[in-house]
Motif scaffolding. Sequence first.
Motif, short mmCIF file in Angstrom:
data_model
loop_
_atom_site.label_atom_id
_atom_site.label_comp_id
_atom_site.label_asym_id
_atom_site.label_seq_id
_atom_site.Cartn_x
_atom_site.Cartn_y
_atom_site.Cartn_z
N UNK A 1 0.82 -1.21 0.00
CA UNK A 1 0.00 0.00 0.00
C UNK A 1 0.85 1.26 0.00
N UNK A 2 1.93 1.24 0.80
CA UNK A 2 2.85 2.38 0.84
C UNK A 2 3.52 2.58 -0.51
N UNK A 3 3.96 1.49 -1.13
CA UNK A 3 4.63 1.58 -2.43
C UNK A 3 3.68 2.08 -3.52
N UNK A 4 2.42 1.64 -3.44
CA UNK A 4 1.44 2.08 -4.43
C UNK A 4 1.11 3.56 -4.27
N UNK A 5 1.13 4.03 -3.03
CA UNK A 5 0.80 5.44 -2.79
C UNK A 5 1.89 6.37 -3.28
N UNK A 6 3.14 5.94 -3.15
CA UNK A 6 4.26 6.77 -3.60
C UNK A 6 5.38 5.84 -4.06
N UNK A 7 5.68 5.85 -5.35
CA UNK A 7 6.65 4.88 -5.89
C UNK A 7 8.03 5.04 -5.26
N UNK A 8 8.37 6.28 -4.81
CA UNK A 8 9.68 6.55 -4.25
C UNK A 8 9.79 6.24 -2.77
N UNK A 9 8.66 5.97 -2.12
CA UNK A 9 8.66 5.76 -0.67
C UNK A 9 9.59 4.63 -0.22
N UNK A 10 9.66 3.47 -0.93
CA UNK A 10 10.58 2.41 -0.48
C UNK A 10 12.03 2.84 -0.42
N UNK B 1 12.93 -3.10 -5.95
CA UNK B 1 11.47 -3.06 -5.82
C UNK B 1 10.86 -2.02 -6.76
N UNK B 2 11.51 -0.87 -6.88
CA UNK B 2 11.01 0.16 -7.78
C UNK B 2 11.08 -0.31 -9.23
N UNK B 3 12.19 -0.95 -9.61
CA UNK B 3 12.36 -1.42 -10.98
C UNK B 3 11.32 -2.48 -11.35
N UNK B 4 11.05 -3.39 -10.42
CA UNK B 4 10.14 -4.51 -10.70
C UNK B 4 8.71 -4.25 -10.24
N UNK B 5 8.43 -3.02 -9.77
CA UNK B 5 7.11 -2.67 -9.28
C UNK B 5 6.66 -3.60 -8.14
N UNK B 6 7.60 -3.96 -7.30
CA UNK B 6 7.31 -4.76 -6.13
C UNK B 6 7.28 -6.26 -6.34
N UNK B 7 7.48 -6.73 -7.58
CA UNK B 7 7.40 -8.16 -7.85
C UNK B 7 8.55 -8.95 -7.21
N UNK B 8 9.74 -8.34 -7.13
CA UNK B 8 10.92 -9.08 -6.70
C UNK B 8 11.19 -8.99 -5.21
N UNK B 9 10.24 -8.45 -4.44
CA UNK B 9 10.42 -8.39 -2.99
C UNK B 9 9.30 -9.16 -2.31
N UNK B 10 9.40 -9.26 -0.98
CA UNK B 10 8.44 -10.09 -0.27
C UNK B 10 8.79 -11.56 -0.39
#
Length: 466
Positions: free
Chosen positions: A54-63, A293-302
């Motif tokens: 949710x945080x990443x979706x709200x602001x792509x730079x937040x991570x 995470x930014x490059x992969x839009x969160x796919x490569x984390x978690x």
Amino acid sequence: MKGEPDFLQNLRNEIGDGRQWLDRTIVIAYAVLAGLSIVVFTLLADAAFDLYQGLRSAAWWAPLLWTPALTALIVWSVRRWSPGAVGSGVPQVLTALAPETPIASRSRFVSLRLSMVKIVGVSGGLLAGLSIGRQGPSVQIAAGVMLHAKRWLSPKTDISTRELLVAGGAVGIAAAFNTPLGGIVFAIEELSRRLQDRSSGLMLAAIVVGGLVSVSAFGNLSYFGRVRAENLSWWVLIGPALVVSVASGLLGGLMSRLLLASFTGLPDRFCAYRRKRPVTFAAACGLVVAVIAVITQGDAVGIGHQNTHALLAADGGEHHRPLVFTGLKFIASWLSSWAGVPAGMFGPSLSIGAGLGADVAWLFDSPHAPALIALGMCGFLAAVTQTPITAMIIVMEMTDGHSMVLSLITCALLSSLVSRMISRPLYSTMSLLMMRSLRGDTNVAPRSTDLAPLVGSPAPTPPTDR
């Protein structure tokens, strides 16, 4: 005939020994509690990663700010108050199981307190957006819960501490993957080569009961869902399947070797900086993971199960970025572990293996992508852990791949064999280094002083950036 069992006498002994039945009831009750602890852990970990998304979706730079800061906070907190919670958790259980480990030192590796810290630490890592798993930590968590049962058992009980640890660790795997059979195989293949004859039935019952708690909570489905792979033999897939197996063994062996090198600490500038400033180093690892995470839009984390679902649902095609995801997930998982947070490798290994299988399907333009993805999951997990039977059982039950059992076991054995040519067994080697460090042997591996924070004693070189 003389020497034959006396049925009536044995029946009277069983019924008449009330304390023995009370001990058995306590063990089963703690197995239920261990299963429940993994259910709570699963819900908390999932909720933490959902908050991160949710945080990443709200602001792509937040991570880029959030991940390094929270990673540093977790490493600082764990190193200061609970060093035994660092890492996967499987080596800690193996160390507690070792006969050489003093009884008084077992609490450094497995305890109810460490279980609670592990739950919070792994959930915090997922909240930070790191590429870590929860299945390995589940082994230490459930083992800590089961070990607590010892204080309530009769002093004359036949149930040993070793058996409680083995049962607890197996319950962790069974509940984490919703695979009671996988927990039993893991107990035999990784945690223990034997169980006491008089208590083996009770321990197996405890493993099954603990696993069924998770099944009752989440339904008769695995954490990754069920995907029916086609009924294909190894011979139909022999070209791509052979590539998947060898590639899984090579990459899995490399991952295992990198993790061991990170654990022991090599004489290079990165490891030297990590020893001098572990919190700052953790923040740097978190920053690199955040960029991924930014490059992969969160796919490569978690943990990676969402991407695996997407790969299988799309037959490994439209959702997958060939070669990119696998490489970035590999790097993110390694750096997340190297940072020094409580972190498991089971989940990320399955995700990396799925990406590898999809890569091979893309390279060969194969119509059997789901089967190759299942083989990649099995092969990479077997290569990292070097427990091929456990890997096969887990993936078979997760993908409903009973029709692929021969292909899965062939892939697991071949990948594990290739991995053994590159790296020593990951968990047992880490456990050996922990035991040697506990005994004060400083000539066990390069930079073995870096092991000290993982066994609950102060590091010889304390961090300077607390």
